[in-house]
Design an enzyme around this catalytic site. Structure first.
Site, PDB file in Angstrom:
ATOM      1  N   GLU A 109      40.309 -39.102  11.768  1.00 25.83           N
ATOM      2  CA  GLU A 109      39.714 -39.409  13.087  1.00 25.83           C
ATOM      3  C   GLU A 109      39.222 -40.850  13.114  1.00 25.83           C
ATOM      4  O   GLU A 109      38.910 -41.428  12.077  1.00 25.83           O
ATOM      5  CB  GLU A 109      38.537 -38.463  13.361  1.00 25.83           C
ATOM      6  CG  GLU A 109      38.902 -37.262  14.219  1.00 25.83           C
ATOM      7  CD  GLU A 109      39.116 -37.604  15.696  1.00 25.83           C
ATOM      8  OE1 GLU A 109      39.370 -38.786  16.036  1.00 25.83           O
ATOM      9  OE2 GLU A 109      39.026 -36.686  16.521  1.00 25.83           O
ATOM     10  N   ASP A 110      39.134 -41.398  14.301  1.00 31.19           N
ATOM     11  CA  ASP A 110      38.553 -42.740  14.430  1.00 31.19           C
ATOM     12  C   ASP A 110      37.032 -42.673  14.502  1.00 31.19           C
ATOM     13  O   ASP A 110      36.338 -43.476  13.887  1.00 31.19           O
ATOM     14  CB  ASP A 110      39.122 -43.486  15.650  1.00 31.19           C
ATOM     15  CG  ASP A 110      39.008 -42.678  16.937  1.00 31.19           C
ATOM     16  OD1 ASP A 110      38.837 -41.446  16.866  1.00 31.19           O
ATOM     17  OD2 ASP A 110      39.087 -43.278  18.020  1.00 31.19           O
ATOM     18  N   ASP A 121      31.400 -38.353  17.133  1.00 34.41           N
ATOM     19  CA  ASP A 121      30.254 -38.661  17.981  1.00 34.41           C
ATOM     20  C   ASP A 121      29.431 -37.362  18.074  1.00 34.41           C
ATOM     21  O   ASP A 121      28.653 -37.061  17.172  1.00 34.41           O
ATOM     22  CB  ASP A 121      30.838 -39.117  19.324  1.00 34.41           C
ATOM     23  CG  ASP A 121      29.851 -39.816  20.218  1.00 34.41           C
ATOM     24  OD1 ASP A 121      28.672 -39.830  19.899  1.00 34.41           O
ATOM     25  OD2 ASP A 121      30.263 -40.341  21.269  1.00 34.41           O
ATOM     26  N   PHE A 166      27.759 -48.202  22.302  1.00 30.10           N
ATOM     27  CA  PHE A 166      29.096 -47.932  22.835  1.00 30.10           C
ATOM     28  C   PHE A 166      30.088 -48.922  22.231  1.00 30.10           C
ATOM     29  O   PHE A 166      30.072 -50.102  22.548  1.00 30.10           O
ATOM     30  CB  PHE A 166      29.111 -48.004  24.358  1.00 30.10           C
ATOM     31  CG  PHE A 166      30.347 -47.369  24.916  1.00 30.10           C
ATOM     32  CD1 PHE A 166      30.357 -46.012  25.192  1.00 30.10           C
ATOM     33  CD2 PHE A 166      31.500 -48.101  25.104  1.00 30.10           C
ATOM     34  CE1 PHE A 166      31.514 -45.400  25.666  1.00 30.10           C
ATOM     35  CE2 PHE A 166      32.665 -47.491  25.572  1.00 30.10           C
ATOM     36  CZ  PHE A 166      32.663 -46.141  25.850  1.00 30.10           C
ATOM     37  N   ARG A 200      41.729 -51.024  22.962  1.00 31.27           N
ATOM     38  CA  ARG A 200      42.235 -50.374  21.750  1.00 31.27           C
ATOM     39  C   ARG A 200      42.903 -51.375  20.815  1.00 31.27           C
ATOM     40  O   ARG A 200      42.964 -51.167  19.608  1.00 31.27           O
ATOM     41  CB  ARG A 200      43.267 -49.296  22.108  1.00 31.27           C
ATOM     42  CG  ARG A 200      42.714 -48.115  22.895  1.00 31.27           C
ATOM     43  CD  ARG A 200      43.759 -47.006  22.910  1.00 31.27           C
ATOM     44  NE  ARG A 200      43.526 -45.999  23.926  1.00 31.27           N
ATOM     45  CZ  ARG A 200      42.736 -44.933  23.779  1.00 31.27           C
ATOM     46  NH1 ARG A 200      42.081 -44.760  22.653  1.00 31.27           N
ATOM     47  NH2 ARG A 200      42.603 -44.046  24.745  1.00 31.27           N
TER      48      ARG A 200
HETATM   49  C1  PRP Z   1      37.378 -39.774  20.840  1.00 33.61           C
HETATM   50  C2  PRP Z   1      37.618 -39.745  19.330  1.00 33.61           C
HETATM   51  C3  PRP Z   1      37.305 -38.341  18.947  1.00 33.61           C
HETATM   52  C4  PRP Z   1      36.264 -37.924  19.963  1.00 33.61           C
HETATM   53  C5  PRP Z   1      34.914 -37.974  19.336  1.00 33.61           C
HETATM   54  O1  PRP Z   1      38.547 -39.373  21.486  1.00 33.61           O
HETATM   55  O2  PRP Z   1      38.941 -40.096  18.998  1.00 33.61           O
HETATM   56  O3  PRP Z   1      38.436 -37.512  19.009  1.00 33.61           O
HETATM   57  O4  PRP Z   1      36.305 -38.854  21.053  1.00 33.61           O
HETATM   58  O5  PRP Z   1      33.927 -37.545  20.224  1.00 33.61           O
HETATM   59  P1  PRP Z   1      33.072 -36.239  19.968  1.00 33.61           P
HETATM   60  O6  PRP Z   1      32.657 -36.229  18.522  1.00 33.61           O
HETATM   61  O7  PRP Z   1      31.869 -36.443  20.876  1.00 33.61           O
HETATM   62  O8  PRP Z   1      33.867 -35.048  20.348  1.00 33.61           O
HETATM   63  P2  PRP Z   1      38.776 -39.508  23.069  1.00 33.61           P
HETATM   64  O9  PRP Z   1      38.534 -38.166  23.704  1.00 33.61           O
HETATM   65  O10 PRP Z   1      37.987 -40.666  23.580  1.00 33.61           O
HETATM   66  O11 PRP Z   1      40.348 -39.792  23.163  1.00 33.61           O
HETATM   67  P3  PRP Z   1      41.211 -41.032  22.580  1.00 33.61           P
HETATM   68  O12 PRP Z   1      41.270 -40.875  21.079  1.00 33.61           O
HETATM   69  O13 PRP Z   1      42.553 -40.870  23.204  1.00 33.61           O
HETATM   70  O14 PRP Z   1      40.518 -42.318  22.996  1.00 33.61           O
END
Ligand code: PRP
Length: 189
Positions: free
Chosen positions: A105-106, A109, A158, A171
């Site tokens: 994962e990136d 949160d 953020f 990105r």
């Molecule tokens: C981001 C990130 C995680 C998630 C984390 O994805 O890649 O999957 O949010 O947030 P959380 O811990 O509060 O669930 P996003 O839904 O923004 O999609 P993306 O990767 O396409 O930008």
């Protein structure tokens, strides 16, 4: 919304430089390689945000491995908050039964997305399932999840860049930076 065409101008502070990310990714890759030597490793990453980290991390793991990609979106939330309701847009392309799976994962949160994914992937009977995230924002966590590999713990700001977006932009920045509040918050009356 005030946005310039210069992506860099929207960044208030660089939190993690390109070099810091590269160094830490190499450390994580070496750690993963040591832990998974001789095993059937499959890296599963979650588009779109994890794309640069996955691409760099896999090249720091000198083991035979497979990769697979999922794409999910959370719905019912806002541009800056996830809701915990997850929709699978792209599923795994191959079975992970009996594989040692590392979910890449990136950012974690609230942990709601990951919580859903872990349950989903466990249902596919992998031999093991661990989590690797580049960024961890523990201050925002709503569900308790054991995270095995963490690149950086970051404060509750953020952040965008190196895969992370705001409104699908930023990105492609090589670093992780803090978005200027005036980009996402309307100016005070
Ligand atoms: C981001 C990130 C995680 C998630 C984390 O994805 O890649 O999957 O949010 O947030 P959380 O811990 O509060 O669930 P996003 O839904 O923004 O999609 P993306 O990767 O396409 O930008």
């Amino acid at each position: 919304m005030i946005r310039s065409d210069d992506l860099h101008a929207d960044i208030g502070e660089i939190l993690l430089t390109e070099e810091a990310i590269r160094t830490r990714t190499a450390e994580l890759g070496a750690q993963v390689a040591a832990d998974y030597a001789g095993r059937a490793l499959t890296l599963v990453s979650v588009l779109k945000g994890s794309l640069p980290f996955m691409a760099d991390l896999m090249r720091e793991i000198p083991l035979p491995l497979r990769i697979d990609l999922m794409e999910v979106s959370s719905y019912g939330g806002t541009a800056t908050e996830s809701s915990g309701l997850v929709r699978i847009i792209k599923d795994l392309s191959a079975s992970i039964a009996g594989e040692d799976v590392l979910l890449v994962e990136d950012i974690i949160d609230t942990g709601l997305t990951l919580n859903y994914l872990v349950r989903y992937l466990r249902g596919k009977s992998p031999a093991s399932l661990r989590i690797c995230t580049l960024l961890d924002k523990p201050a925002r966590r709503l569900v308790d999840l054991p995270v095995d590999y963490v690149g950086f713990e970051i404060p509750d700001q953020f952040v965008v860049g190196y895969g992370l977006d705001y409104g699908e932009r930023y990105r492609n920045l090589r670093f992780v930076g803090v978005l200027r509040p005036e980009v996402y918050a309307p100016p005070a009356e």
